[in-house]
Design a protein around this motif. Structure first.
Motif, PDB file in Angstrom:
ATOM      1  N   SER A   1     -29.503  -4.440 -20.081  1.00 46.10           N
ATOM      2  CA  SER A   1     -29.992  -4.291 -18.716  1.00 46.10           C
ATOM      3  C   SER A   1     -31.113  -3.277 -18.580  1.00 46.10           C
ATOM      4  N   GLY A   2     -31.460  -2.588 -19.659  1.00 45.84           N
ATOM      5  CA  GLY A   2     -32.516  -1.581 -19.555  1.00 45.84           C
ATOM      6  C   GLY A   2     -31.989  -0.177 -19.316  1.00 45.84           C
ATOM      7  N   ALA A   3     -30.674  -0.031 -19.237  1.00 48.52           N
ATOM      8  CA  ALA A   3     -30.104   1.299 -18.957  1.00 48.52           C
ATOM      9  C   ALA A   3     -29.731   2.065 -20.229  1.00 48.52           C
TER      10      ALA A   3
ATOM     11  N   LEU B   1     -25.696   4.688 -11.998  1.00 48.75           N
ATOM     12  CA  LEU B   1     -26.597   5.579 -12.732  1.00 48.75           C
ATOM     13  C   LEU B   1     -27.351   4.837 -13.837  1.00 48.75           C
ATOM     14  N   GLY B   2     -28.663   4.938 -13.788  1.00 44.34           N
ATOM     15  CA  GLY B   2     -29.488   4.327 -14.833  1.00 44.34           C
ATOM     16  C   GLY B   2     -29.789   2.859 -14.615  1.00 44.34           C
ATOM     17  N   GLU B   3     -29.184   2.237 -13.624  1.00 44.16           N
ATOM     18  CA  GLU B   3     -29.351   0.786 -13.436  1.00 44.16           C
ATOM     19  C   GLU B   3     -30.171   0.429 -12.201  1.00 44.16           C
TER      20      GLU B   3
ATOM     21  N   GLY C   1     -21.396   0.538 -18.352  1.00 45.47           N
ATOM     22  CA  GLY C   1     -22.194   0.327 -17.148  1.00 45.47           C
ATOM     23  C   GLY C   1     -21.912  -1.023 -16.512  1.00 45.47           C
ATOM     24  N   LEU C   2     -22.920  -1.558 -15.838  1.00 43.48           N
ATOM     25  CA  LEU C   2     -22.704  -2.721 -14.978  1.00 43.48           C
ATOM     26  C   LEU C   2     -23.137  -4.037 -15.600  1.00 43.48           C
ATOM     27  N   ASP C   3     -23.664  -3.974 -16.812  1.00 41.34           N
ATOM     28  CA  ASP C   3     -24.250  -5.152 -17.432  1.00 41.34           C
ATOM     29  C   ASP C   3     -23.152  -6.124 -17.881  1.00 41.34           C
ATOM     30  N   GLY C   4     -23.154  -7.317 -17.315  1.00 43.51           N
ATOM     31  CA  GLY C   4     -22.100  -8.292 -17.636  1.00 43.51           C
ATOM     32  C   GLY C   4     -22.429  -9.233 -18.774  1.00 43.51           C
TER      33      GLY C   4
ATOM     34  N   THR D   1     -30.268   5.862 -20.520  1.00 40.35           N
ATOM     35  CA  THR D   1     -29.374   6.672 -19.696  1.00 40.35           C
ATOM     36  C   THR D   1     -27.965   6.681 -20.282  1.00 40.35           C
ATOM     37  N   LEU D   2     -27.482   5.490 -20.662  1.00 41.65           N
ATOM     38  CA  LEU D   2     -26.059   5.376 -20.967  1.00 41.65           C
ATOM     39  C   LEU D   2     -25.690   5.658 -22.425  1.00 41.65           C
TER      40      LEU D   2
ATOM     41  N   MET E   1     -28.585  -4.650 -10.996  1.00 38.93           N
ATOM     42  CA  MET E   1     -27.155  -4.750 -11.314  1.00 38.93           C
ATOM     43  C   MET E   1     -26.260  -4.120 -10.241  1.00 38.93           C
TER      44      MET E   1
ATOM     45  N   LEU F   1     -22.740  -2.449  -5.223  1.00 38.80           N
ATOM     46  CA  LEU F   1     -22.678  -0.984  -5.229  1.00 38.80           C
ATOM     47  C   LEU F   1     -23.958  -0.415  -4.624  1.00 38.80           C
TER      48      LEU F   1
ATOM     49  N   PHE G   1     -17.700  -3.262 -18.043  1.00 37.66           N
ATOM     50  CA  PHE G   1     -17.780  -2.213 -17.008  1.00 37.66           C
ATOM     51  C   PHE G   1     -17.079  -0.906 -17.389  1.00 37.66           C
TER      52      PHE G   1
ATOM     53  N   GLU H   1     -20.678 -11.092 -13.306  1.00 36.06           N
ATOM     54  CA  GLU H   1     -20.935 -10.088 -12.271  1.00 36.06           C
ATOM     55  C   GLU H   1     -19.979 -10.377 -11.108  1.00 36.06           C
ATOM     56  N   PHE H   2     -18.701 -10.123 -11.347  1.00 37.15           N
ATOM     57  CA  PHE H   2     -17.692 -10.419 -10.326  1.00 37.15           C
ATOM     58  C   PHE H   2     -17.182  -9.126  -9.718  1.00 37.15           C
TER      59      PHE H   2
ATOM     60  N   LEU I   1     -23.418  -6.198  -8.020  1.00 32.37           N
ATOM     61  CA  LEU I   1     -21.999  -5.860  -8.012  1.00 32.37           C
ATOM     62  C   LEU I   1     -21.585  -5.187  -6.708  1.00 32.37           C
TER      63      LEU I   1
ATOM     64  N   MET J   1     -21.469   4.786 -10.641  1.00 38.97           N
ATOM     65  CA  MET J   1     -21.550   3.702 -11.623  1.00 38.97           C
ATOM     66  C   MET J   1     -22.960   3.102 -11.699  1.00 38.97           C
TER      67      MET J   1
END
Lengths: 546, 131
Positions: free
Chosen positions: B63-65, A112-114, B11-14, B68-69, A98, A104, B39, A188-189, A102, A110
Motif C-alpha cells: 500500500s505504500g506504507a 498512520l502512514g496510509e 496496517g490496513l492493506d488487505g 512508516t510501518l 485505505m 477510518l 490488519f 477490505e471488510f 475501511l 491505525m
C-alpha cells in the motif's frame, strides 16, 4: 407471413439506433458491415447477448474512457480529475485510500502512514466538496470504488451534490458497493457479512426509489482475478454474487426487474487475450439466461449484462516498466473486442507506485488509439463465429455453471445463502489462493514466461522511471484539516445525528440511508458513522488460513 | 533444525495474494510458516514472532506504507530484546531501499522475486544468526 429472420430483426434495431459520424470502412476504403454472421444466427442486441448488448455497439457510442484516480487530499485528486477531463476522459472513477476504504478517519492511530497513499482521503462532507469542485455532476458520470463504507460515501455524495444544486434524481454514476467480493478477495471488510448485506440492501432500496440514474452495485470480478483466481472463477464468483444481490433485493420487497437493470459489472482484462474475450461473451450469455429463466425477469434491461473493464494490475512488471504499455494495450483490446461499456487502462508505472500524470496520460492515449486509429470499433463482436472463440466461450460457460451448482448447493437452493456460507467456510478464499499458487509455481518453474522477470531480462537495470511520490506531508495536511472540521461543526447536531444512526441500526427493518445523509450534513465524519454502526453490527475477523 | 517463519500483514492493506503464495512456496522449501492474518499492528507482530519463536519475520506490504510501518516492526522487536531479522516483500520503490536498510530491514523482495531467491536469503540469514 413467414417469421422474420434474426438478421431482419437485428437490421430493424440497427437502423433505429443513432450512429456516430464516422466512415465505417477499412483504411483502404473497403466498406464494412456493422456485424457479420449467418442470417439465422444470433446478432448483437439479441438474447442471450453473447455478441453484445446493443445492435449497433460502438457505431452508436464508444465505450466510456473511465480513468480511476485518487491520491493525497481531495484537492490533489480534484486537480487530477480535471486533467483527465481536459485530456478527453469521459468518466471519472474515485480511488479512496485505505483508511477511507475501511471507514477510518485520517487521525485514527491505525491510519498512520496510509493517509492519501493508495487513493484519496475522505473524512467528511468538507472533503467531498473539494473532491468534486468545478466538476458538473449532472454532466459527467462518476464511479466510487468503495465497499464497506459504501452507504456512508453515497450519503456524503448525495449531501454534497444537493448542496451544489444537483438533486439526487439527476445524479448518474456507480457505487461499487460489492461487499461479497471483499470477503472473498479484496479483504477490505469491516462488519460481518450478514450485517454488511443489510447496508447493501438499504442502498439498493434507496437508489431504486430516489436515484433513477444510479447503479447501486458494480459487481466486481476484477479483484477476484487480481487475488489470483482463474478466468472461469472470476466469471462464476462474480455472477454468483450478482445473483445473490438480486435475491437480497427480492427479500427487501423489490421485483427482479427493479433491481437487475441497476447492477453493472466490472471485469478484469488479463493478458490471455482470447480467454478474456470468451469470458466476457460467456458472462453476457449466462446472466441473460439466469435472469430470464431462473429469476423470471421480463424486462430486457434485466437480461443485459453491462460491464466496466480494467486491465490487469497483476500482469504488470516492475522490471522494464515501459513494456507494460504493450501489455495494457493488448488487454484493453480484449476488453473492446469483448464489448465492454467502459474501460480503465493501467499506467506503466503501477507495479512501482500510483501513476504519474504522464503515465496516466499514456494509458488514456492507449484507449484513444484503439478507438480512433485501429478501426476495430466498426464491426460488433468481430471474433464471433471463430471456431476457437466460440468453443472457448462455451467452455467458460460450462465451468461457470459447475461453480453455480456448487454455490447453490451450499445455500440449499439460495445463491444468497450459498455465497455467504462459501465465505464463512473460506471456500471462495481457498479456491482463489489455490489458483494463485498454481500460477506462481508455473512462473517459478519457468513453465510460463514473464518478459523481464524470468526471461528477456536485458534492460532490467536501466534508469528508473519518474514515479509519483506521496509524502507524509499529505497525511499531516489531511489530519489538520479534519481537526478544523471537527472544531467548526455544531457538536449538538453531531450527537443527535449519531444517536439517530445508532438507533436506526438496531432495527433491521429501518433503511439507514436517511440517517446517514443527515449525519453527513451535520459533518459527522466517516469514522464516526462507521463506529456508530459497528457498535451495533460488530466487526468481522477473518480466520487466517494458508 | 527446521526454519520457522512468521509472515505478517501490518496496517490496513488487505492484499493477501502475495503473502499466501509466498507462505506456500516457503513451505515447499521445507520451512514452517505461521501467518498472522490481516490488519496487525507492529506490536502484535512482534509479540507473535517472539511467542512462536520464529527465525525470521516476513512483512507483505503493497500500500505504500512500508517506510512508516516496517521500521515500527523492527523497533517493536528490538524493544523486546529480540534480534529476529525482518524481511519485506511487496511494492517498494528503488529509492526507498536505503531507508529500509537504515531502519534495520534485512532484505526487500520486489515484484517478480523468485522463490529460490527468498529461500536463499532466509537460509543465509538464519545460518548467519546460528554461526
Amino acid at each position: 407471413m413467414a417469421p422474420r429472420s434474426s438478421y431482419e430483426e437485428w437490421l430493424e434495431a440497427y437502423d433505429a439506433s443513432a450512429k456516430r459520424d464516422a466512415n465505417f470502412e477499412t483504411m483502404s476504403g473497403v466498406p464494412l458491415d456493422p456485424v457479420y454472421g449467418p442470417q439465422d444466427g444470433e446478432f448483437p442486441g439479441q438474447f442471450p447477448y453473447t455478441r453484445g448488448v446493443h445492435a449497433s455497439m460502438y457505431r452508436s457510442r464508444l465505450w466510456t474512457m473511465r480513468m480511476f484516480a485518487g491520491f493525497g487530499t481531495a484537492l490533489d485528486t480534484n486537480r487530477r480529475f480535471r486533467e483527465i477531463i481536459s485530456a478527453g476522459g469521459t468518466g471519472l472513477s474515485t480511488a479512496f485510500d485505505m483508511p477511507t476504504l475501511l471507514g477510518l478517519d485520517s487521525d485514527d492511530p491505525m491510519a498512520l502512514g496510509e493517509v492519501g497513499r493508495c487513493g484519496v482521503a475522505i473524512d467528511s462532507l468538507a472533503d467531498m466538496r473539494d473532491l468534486f469542485a468545478d466538476i458538473d455532476l449532472a454532466e459527467i458520470t462518476t464511479s466510487m470504488t468503495i465497499n464497506s463504507p459504501a452507504a456512508v460515501m453515497l450519503a456524503l455524495f448525495v449531501a454534497q451534490s444537493e448542496e451544489a444544486g444537483v438533486p439526487r434524481a439527476k445524479l448518474g454514476g456507480t457505487l461499487q458497493n460489492d461487499i461479497l467480493k471483499e470477503y472473498q478477495a479484496q479483504k477490505e471488510f469491516v462488519f460481518p457479512p450478514r450485517q454488511s448485506m443489510r447496508l447493501v440492501r438499504d442502498t439498493i432500496s434507496f437508489t431504486a426509489a430516489e436515484m433513477p440514474r444510479w447503479n447501486s452495485i458494480s459487481v466486481s470480478g476484477y479483484h477476484i482475478r487480481e487475488a489470483g483466481s482463474t478466468a472461469a472463477e472470476e466469471l462464476a464468483f462474480t455472477l454468483a454474487n450478482g445473483f445473490a444481490y438480486v435475491e437480497l433485493a427480492r427479500q427487501a420487497g423489490l421485483a427482479v426487474d427493479d433491481v437487475a437493470p441497476r447492477l453493472s459489472f466490472f471485469f478484469n482484462a488479463h493478458i490471455d487475450f482470447f480467454e478474456e474475450i470468451a469470458k466476457y461473451r460467456a458472462a453476457r450469455r449466462l446472466w441473460a439466461k439466469w435472469m430470464r429463466y431462473h429469476y423470471g425477469a421480463t424486462d430486457e434491461l434485466s437480461w443485459k449484462l453491462r460491464f466496466h473493464t480494467q486491465t490487469a494490475g497483476v500482469s504488470l512488471t516492475a522490471q522494464q516498466p515501459e513494456i507494460n504499455i504493450a501489455r495494457t494495450a493488448i488487454e484493453a483490446l480484449a476488453g473492446v473486442l469483448g464489448g465492454t461499456q467502459s474501460l480503465h487502462t493501467n499506467s506503466m508505472d503501477e507495479a512501482l507506485a500510483l501513476p504519474s500524470e504522464k503515465a496516466a496520460r499514456i494509458a488514456l492515449r492507449t484507449q484513444q488509439i484503439i478507438a480512433h486509429e485501429t478501426n476495430v470499433v466498426h464491426v460488433a463482436d468481430p471474433l464471433g463465429g471463430s471456431w476457437f472463440v466460440e468453443a472457448l466461450t462455451d467452455e467458460m460457460e460450462r465451468q461457470a455453471e459447475e461453480i453455480f451448482a456448487q454455490v447453490m448447493e451450499f445455500g440449499e437452493g439460495s445463491m444468497l445463502e450459498g455465497c455467504i456460507k462459501g465465505i464463512e467456510e473460506n471456500w471462495f478464499q481457498g479456491r482463489i489462493a489455490d489458483s494463485a499458487y498454481r500460477l506462481e509455481r508455473s512462473f517459478n518453474e519457468g513453465r510460463r514466461i514473464v518478459v523481464g522477470v524470468n526471461d528477456f531480462t536485458e534492460g532490467n537495470d536501466d534508469a528508473d522511471l519518474e514515479i509519483l511520490r506521496i509524502t507524509n506531508a499529505d497525511e499531516l495536511k489531511q489530519v489538520k484539516r479534519l481537526g478544523e472540521v471537527r472544531r467548526a461543526r455544531n457538536d449538538d447536531a453531531v450527537h443527535v445525528a449519531i444517536d439517530r444512526l445508532t438507533k436506526d441500526a438496531v432495527d433491521p427493518a429501518v433503511n439507514l440511508m436517511p440517517a446517514l445523509i443527515d449525519a453527513a450534513r451535520a459533518y459527522v465524519t466517516v469514522g464516526e458513522m462507521m463506529s456508530a454502526m459497528e457498535s451495533v453490527f460488530g466487526r468481522h475477523v477473518e480466520v487466517p488460513t494458508l | 533444525m527446521t526454519i520457522r517463519v512468521l509472515v505478517a500483514k501490518v496496517g490496513l492493506d488487505g492484499h493477501d495474494r502475495g503473502i499466501k503464495v509466498v507462505a506456500r512456496l516457503l513451505r515447499d522449501a521445507g520451512m514452517e510458516v505461521v501467518y498472522t492474518g490481516l490488519f496487525q499492528t507492529p506490536e502484535m507482530v512482534a509479540n507473535t514472532a517472539i511467542q512462536e519463536d520464529v527465525n525470521v519475520v516476513g512483512l507483505s506490504m503493497l500500500s505504500g506504507a512500508h517506510l512508516t510501518l516496517a521500521p515500527l516492526v523492527v523497533e517493536a522487536l528490538r524493544a523486546k530484546g529480540s534480534d529476529i531479522p525482518v524481511l519485506v516483500g511487496g511494492i517498494v520503490p528503488h529509492n526507498d531501499l536505503d531507508d529500509m536498510a537504515r531502519a534495520g530491514v534485512a532484505a526487500v523482495f520486489g515484484p517478480g522475486a523468485s522463490a529460490e531467491e527468498m529461500v536463499r536469503t532466509i537460509n543465509a540469514l538464519v545460518e548467519g544468526a546460528r554461526a
